[in-house]
Motif scaffolding. Structure first.
Motif, short mmCIF file in Angstrom:
data_model
loop_
_atom_site.label_atom_id
_atom_site.label_comp_id
_atom_site.label_asym_id
_atom_site.label_seq_id
_atom_site.Cartn_x
_atom_site.Cartn_y
_atom_site.Cartn_z
N GLY A 34 7.61 6.98 -1.57
CA GLY A 34 8.77 7.84 -1.79
C GLY A 34 8.99 8.28 -3.22
O GLY A 34 9.88 9.08 -3.49
N GLU A 35 8.18 7.76 -4.16
CA GLU A 35 8.35 8.11 -5.56
C GLU A 35 7.42 9.26 -5.95
O GLU A 35 6.61 9.71 -5.16
N SER A 36 7.53 9.69 -7.21
CA SER A 36 6.75 10.83 -7.68
C SER A 36 5.37 10.44 -8.17
O SER A 36 4.58 11.30 -8.55
N CYS A 37 5.06 9.15 -8.21
CA CYS A 37 3.75 8.68 -8.62
C CYS A 37 3.34 7.52 -7.72
O CYS A 37 4.15 6.99 -6.95
N SER A 38 2.09 7.12 -7.82
CA SER A 38 1.61 6.03 -6.98
C SER A 38 2.15 4.69 -7.46
O SER A 38 2.61 4.55 -8.59
N GLN A 39 2.05 3.69 -6.60
CA GLN A 39 2.50 2.36 -6.98
C GLN A 39 1.68 1.78 -8.14
O GLN A 39 2.21 1.09 -9.00
N LEU A 40 0.39 2.09 -8.17
CA LEU A 40 -0.44 1.62 -9.29
C LEU A 40 -0.03 2.30 -10.58
O LEU A 40 0.09 1.65 -11.63
N GLU A 41 0.21 3.61 -10.54
CA GLU A 41 0.68 4.32 -11.73
C GLU A 41 2.01 3.75 -12.20
O GLU A 41 2.23 3.52 -13.40
N HIS A 42 2.89 3.50 -11.26
CA HIS A 42 4.22 2.97 -11.59
C HIS A 42 4.10 1.60 -12.26
O HIS A 42 4.75 1.34 -13.28
N ALA A 43 3.28 0.73 -11.70
CA ALA A 43 3.10 -0.61 -12.26
C ALA A 43 2.56 -0.53 -13.68
O ALA A 43 3.04 -1.23 -14.59
N ARG A 44 1.55 0.30 -13.89
CA ARG A 44 0.94 0.43 -15.22
C ARG A 44 1.92 1.01 -16.22
O ARG A 44 1.99 0.56 -17.37
N GLN A 45 2.70 2.00 -15.81
CA GLN A 45 3.68 2.60 -16.71
C GLN A 45 4.76 1.60 -17.11
O GLN A 45 5.14 1.51 -18.28
N ASP A 182 -5.61 0.89 -18.08
CA ASP A 182 -5.98 0.84 -16.67
C ASP A 182 -5.68 -0.51 -16.04
O ASP A 182 -5.16 -1.43 -16.68
N LEU A 183 -5.98 -0.61 -14.76
CA LEU A 183 -5.69 -1.81 -13.98
C LEU A 183 -6.30 -3.06 -14.60
O LEU A 183 -5.65 -4.12 -14.65
N ASP A 184 -7.53 -2.97 -15.07
CA ASP A 184 -8.22 -4.15 -15.58
C ASP A 184 -7.49 -4.79 -16.76
O ASP A 184 -7.46 -6.03 -16.88
N GLN A 185 -6.90 -3.98 -17.63
CA GLN A 185 -6.20 -4.55 -18.79
C GLN A 185 -5.01 -5.39 -18.33
O GLN A 185 -4.79 -6.50 -18.85
N TRP A 186 -4.27 -4.90 -17.37
CA TRP A 186 -3.08 -5.62 -16.92
C TRP A 186 -3.46 -6.84 -16.10
O TRP A 186 -2.78 -7.89 -16.17
N LEU A 189 -4.20 -9.61 -18.47
CA LEU A 189 -2.98 -10.27 -18.92
C LEU A 189 -2.51 -11.28 -17.87
O LEU A 189 -2.16 -12.42 -18.21
N CYS A 190 -2.52 -10.87 -16.61
CA CYS A 190 -2.14 -11.79 -15.53
C CYS A 190 -3.03 -13.03 -15.54
O CYS A 190 -2.54 -14.16 -15.37
N GLU A 191 -4.32 -12.82 -15.73
CA GLU A 191 -5.26 -13.95 -15.73
C GLU A 191 -4.98 -14.91 -16.88
O GLU A 191 -5.01 -16.14 -16.69
N ARG A 192 -4.69 -14.37 -18.06
CA ARG A 192 -4.37 -15.24 -19.20
C ARG A 192 -3.12 -16.08 -18.93
O ARG A 192 -3.09 -17.28 -19.23
N LEU A 193 -2.11 -15.46 -18.36
CA LEU A 193 -0.88 -16.19 -18.08
C LEU A 193 -1.08 -17.24 -16.99
O LEU A 193 -0.55 -18.35 -17.08
#
Length: 216
Positions: A34-45, A182-186, A189-193
């Motif tokens: 329902g948003e103006s961008c994809s869920q992946l775009e939204h998460a990265r932004q 991109d996805l890999d960078q985020w 971060l998740c992996e480090r935490l």
């Protein structure tokens, strides 16, 4: 709260957790819900906005994963999932992240970001104007603006300010075709935490569980 899947005890690793998060974004992250961008775009932004404001790594991670409950609901085909996701995505996502081994500084702001929307709708006169049409619709389903008593309880609970900050990035991070990491960078971060959390051994091994459905 809906069940987020059968739990398999003592079969959980950081690698598997990252694998599951990657799977969710790759399989369902293209959906706009329902948003103006994809869920992946939204998460990265949202993560990029948090990082640009100097947020702690755990809060940047929470910003990246705050809507993961929508994708987990799609993955498990939970009752109540529709074209705009799941109304309980905050709790579904927080439960998943806790089970994957994330610290409270990640999963609690995720659990409370819908409450933060209700709080801001009550105390910020300009906030409603910043909501997307989909977010305005979901606000009514989620309970609308908080009462004075609800606002007080919200602010007294843990991670309230983090949830409010996350919510501001949530509203701002809905633009299409943004130049962001991109996805890999985020996921790194998740992996480090997660690795840090595992090293601290805050969760006994026999209690570490996951809710991963077999991925095809």
């Amino acid at each position: 709260m809906p069940d987020t899947g059968k739990l398999k005890p003592d079969n959980h690793t950081v690698v598997e957790a990252i694998r599951h998060l990657r799977y969710l974004f790759q399989q369902f992250g293209h959906r706009s819900l329902g948003e103006s961008c994809s869920q992946l775009e939204h998460a990265r932004q949202c993560a990029a906005l948090a990082q640009a404001e100097g947020a702690a790594p755990s809060l940047v991670c929470a910003a990246f994963l705050h809507d993961i409950g929508h994708l987990q609901a799609c993955h498990l085909a939970l009752p109540g999932t529709d074209d705009e996701g799941h109304r309980d995505h905050d709790r579904i996502g927080a439960q998943l992240l806790r089970q994957l081994g994330f610290a409270a500084s990640v999963f609690v702001p995720v659990a409370r970001h819908v409450e933060a929307k209700r709080y801001l709708a009550a105390c910020d006169t300009d906030y409603l104007q910043r909501l997307s049409p989909a977010s305005k619709r979901s606000l009514e389903i989620q309970g609308a603006a908080m009462s004075t008593a609800e606002q007080r309880r919200f602010l007294e609970a843990s991670h309230a300010q983090d949830a409010i900050a996350l919510r501001t990035w949530d509203e701002a991070g809905k633009r299409d075709n943004q130049a962001i990491p991109d996805l890999d960078q985020w996921l790194s971060l998740c992996e480090r935490l997660l690795t840090t959390s595992a090293a601290r051994a805050s969760i006994p091994r026999h209690e570490i569980t996951h809710s991963l459905k077999t991925e095809g």
